[in-house]
Scaffold this active site. Structure first.
Site, short mmCIF file in Angstrom:
data_model
loop_
_atom_site.label_atom_id
_atom_site.label_comp_id
_atom_site.label_asym_id
_atom_site.label_seq_id
_atom_site.Cartn_x
_atom_site.Cartn_y
_atom_site.Cartn_z
N LYS A 1 -95.96 -48.33 -6.14
CA LYS A 1 -94.54 -48.70 -5.73
C LYS A 1 -94.56 -49.92 -4.90
O LYS A 1 -95.95 -50.20 -4.44
CB LYS A 1 -94.13 -47.48 -4.74
CG LYS A 1 -92.71 -47.54 -4.34
CD LYS A 1 -91.76 -46.51 -5.55
CE LYS A 1 -90.34 -46.73 -5.20
NZ LYS A 1 -89.55 -46.02 -6.24
N GLY B 1 -72.12 -36.28 -5.31
CA GLY B 1 -72.62 -37.47 -5.52
C GLY B 1 -72.27 -37.83 -6.98
O GLY B 1 -72.72 -37.53 -7.91
N VAL B 2 -71.19 -38.45 -7.16
CA VAL B 2 -70.70 -38.85 -8.53
C VAL B 2 -70.97 -40.58 -8.76
O VAL B 2 -70.05 -41.17 -9.06
CB VAL B 2 -69.14 -38.55 -8.94
CG1 VAL B 2 -69.53 -37.12 -9.46
CG2 VAL B 2 -68.13 -38.55 -8.05
N GLY B 3 -72.06 -40.88 -8.62
CA GLY B 3 -72.25 -42.17 -8.66
C GLY B 3 -72.60 -42.48 -10.11
O GLY B 3 -72.33 -41.80 -11.21
N VAL C 1 -75.51 -41.75 -11.71
CA VAL C 1 -75.86 -40.67 -12.48
C VAL C 1 -75.16 -39.56 -12.38
O VAL C 1 -74.57 -38.95 -13.60
CB VAL C 1 -77.64 -40.14 -11.95
CG1 VAL C 1 -78.05 -39.03 -12.88
CG2 VAL C 1 -78.23 -41.40 -11.90
P1 NAD Z 1 -75.57 -44.30 -6.60
O1 NAD Z 1 -75.60 -45.01 -5.38
O2 NAD Z 1 -74.78 -44.97 -7.88
O3 NAD Z 1 -74.48 -43.02 -6.58
C1 NAD Z 1 -74.78 -42.03 -5.38
C2 NAD Z 1 -73.47 -41.66 -5.21
O4 NAD Z 1 -73.74 -40.57 -3.90
C3 NAD Z 1 -72.46 -42.69 -4.70
O5 NAD Z 1 -71.42 -42.57 -5.21
C4 NAD Z 1 -72.15 -42.15 -2.88
O6 NAD Z 1 -71.01 -42.49 -2.67
C5 NAD Z 1 -72.54 -40.94 -2.90
N1 NAD Z 1 -73.08 -40.33 -1.76
C6 NAD Z 1 -74.01 -40.82 -1.02
N2 NAD Z 1 -74.21 -39.96 0.17
C7 NAD Z 1 -73.56 -38.95 0.09
C8 NAD Z 1 -73.14 -37.72 0.58
N3 NAD Z 1 -73.87 -37.59 1.93
N4 NAD Z 1 -72.33 -36.87 -0.03
C9 NAD Z 1 -71.69 -36.87 -1.11
N5 NAD Z 1 -71.96 -38.18 -1.78
C10 NAD Z 1 -72.67 -38.98 -1.32
O7 NAD Z 1 -76.91 -43.79 -7.17
P2 NAD Z 1 -77.37 -43.15 -8.43
O8 NAD Z 1 -78.15 -44.22 -9.36
O9 NAD Z 1 -76.33 -42.27 -9.07
O10 NAD Z 1 -78.52 -42.31 -7.84
C11 NAD Z 1 -78.31 -40.96 -7.28
C12 NAD Z 1 -79.60 -40.31 -6.83
O11 NAD Z 1 -80.44 -40.07 -7.93
C13 NAD Z 1 -80.37 -41.14 -5.80
O12 NAD Z 1 -81.02 -40.32 -4.84
C14 NAD Z 1 -81.62 -41.68 -6.52
O13 NAD Z 1 -82.58 -42.15 -5.92
C15 NAD Z 1 -81.96 -40.74 -7.62
N6 NAD Z 1 -82.11 -41.34 -9.10
C16 NAD Z 1 -81.47 -42.05 -9.63
C17 NAD Z 1 -82.05 -42.54 -10.87
C18 NAD Z 1 -81.11 -43.47 -11.78
O14 NAD Z 1 -81.60 -43.79 -13.09
N7 NAD Z 1 -80.20 -44.24 -11.15
C19 NAD Z 1 -83.20 -41.98 -11.28
C20 NAD Z 1 -83.97 -41.01 -10.74
C21 NAD Z 1 -83.48 -40.71 -9.46
#
Ligand code: NAD
Length: 355
Positions: free
Chosen positions: A79, A178-180, A182
């Site tokens: 990292k 969290g509907v981001g 992923v």
């Molecule tokens: P993202 O930023 O696209 O989505 C995160 C979502 O969570 C956002 O919509 C945000 O508004 C919401 N959020 C934040 N805090 C919140 C809370 N307290 N309550 C409700 N919603 C909340 O991120 P992502 O890429 O979808 O990743 C999500 C998680 O998965 C992170 O922890 C990331 O480290 C982990 N992750 C992601 C990947 C990847 O490929 N993107 C891979 C492994 C792990």
């Protein structure tokens, strides 16, 4: 540019860089390269001190070793962190970071992480070739999120089988925090599988978009744990399984994309005591790193190969659940055992090659 070594027990290489010209202050941790070069994202945060940054980079690098070992990506764990306010990003800073990464001679390969996007990595790639996760049109593997979501889906199938004796999603109720990138894709796929999906997100626009598009019921984040569900899927942020939240959980299983869901390792034991099946985060969310690892294969990125390997998240979770049951340990401990077994096998194979 001044690069100096920091001796840390149990880590192959930890280095610090200070570059007056660009203002770069950064750390790279290579935890273990038994199974291959150490791949892990680069994050940029205004850490209060170098010690705080060091703590973070060490913890994350080790986590990557375990994640890659279980997913059999052929990679080790590492990292990097840039100490600084993301508002101070500059071309000179990322060029210096590229030179710093290059000084580790390929033992560390970088990717996206917190506050670092593809545009930043493209600048880093001008001074080092050890960069992954650039855009598809550059022959790279692109956005990992859909692959992480797919890995979560197959992992949830294994979880349903273990918790309910059937892999069917039909009629099962999932609560997604969290509907981001992923969680959003996962919600969509769960609906396609016939599951009932309830969502919560602190981003109101995102909630409105998903409710309108897919008809999902939404609940406020503050009270989302009051919802009774079959599976709770944390897809927002870390440490959400803790002393405060555990007593509130009304689910039979947990499986989601968020990293470091357990605030402390003992929370896995508390979940086991409560009869809640926990899919260890780094096992179920490995789809993204698997996708990235494919671009490092001799033939370059190949989506078919990636999807086939992402689907092995299912088998890895089944194995974790088997170990946990056979040894009467938490699924967290079982995942660690599986990672250590795979690392030991890699060490043995390497020694065999040398003999
Ligand atoms: P993202 O930023 O696209 O989505 C995160 C979502 O969570 C956002 O919509 C945000 O508004 C919401 N959020 C934040 N805090 C919140 C809370 N307290 N309550 C409700 N919603 C909340 O991120 P992502 O890429 O979808 O990743 C999500 C998680 O998965 C992170 O922890 C990331 O480290 C982990 N992750 C992601 C990947 C990847 O490929 N993107 C891979 C492994 C792990």
């Amino acid at each position: 540019m001044e690069i100096s070594e920091i001796q840390v027990n149990g880590y192959e290489k930890v280095v610090r860089c200070r570059d007056e010209e660009s203002g770069l202050h950064a750390l790279i941790a290579v935890h273990d390269t038994t199974l291959g070069p150490a791949l892990g994202g680069m994050r940029m945060l205004p850490y209060a001190s170098e010690d705080e940054a060091l703590f973070d980079v060490l913890r994350l690098a080790k986590g990557m070793t375990y994640k890659s070992a279980v997913a059999e990506t052929g990679l080790g764990g590492g990292k990097s962190v840039i100490i600084g306010d993301p508002k101070t990003k500059s071309k000179a800073l990322f060029h210096a970071m590229g030179r710093f990464i290059d000084s580790v001679k390929g033992r560390y390969i970088t990717a996206e992480d917190m506050n670092i996007g593809i545009a930043d990595l493209e600048i880093v790639a001008e001074t080092t070739k050890h960069v992954t996760g650039l855009s598809r049109d550059k022959g790279s593997s692109g956005n990992p999120s859909p692959y992480t979501a797919r890995g979560c889906l197959v992992g949830l199938r294994a979880t349903l089988e273990e918790a309910f004796g059937s892999p069917s999603f039909k009629g099962r109720r999932f609560l997604i925090q969290g509907v981001g990138a992923v969680g959003g894709r996962l919600a969509e796929m769960l609906k396609e599988e016939g599951a009932e999906v309830i969502i919560c997100d602190i981003n109101d626009a995102r909630v409105a978009e998903f409710s309108k598009k897919f008809g999902f019921k939404a609940v406020p984040d503050a009270t989302h744990l009051d919802v009774e569900c079959d599976v709770y899927s944390p897809c927002a942020r870390g440490a959400t399984l803790n002393d405060q939240t555990l007593p509130k959980l009304k689910c039979k299983a947990i499986g989601g994309a968020a990293n470091n869901q357990l605030r402390e390792p003992y929370h896995a034991d508390r979940l086991k005591e409560r009869g809640i099946l926990y899919a260890p985060d780094y096992v179920i969310n490995a789809g993204g790193i698997v996708n990235v690892s494919i671009e490092l294969l001799p033939g370059g990125y190949d989506e078919k190969k990636s999807l086939a390997k992402v689907d092995r998240v299912y088998d890895n979770l089944k194995r974790v659940y088997q170990i946990a049951k056979a040894e009467k340990i938490s699924t967290r401990a079982a995942a660690e055992k599986l990672a250590e077994e795979r690392l030991a096998a890699g060490k043995k194979a390497k020694a065999g090659v040398r003999a």
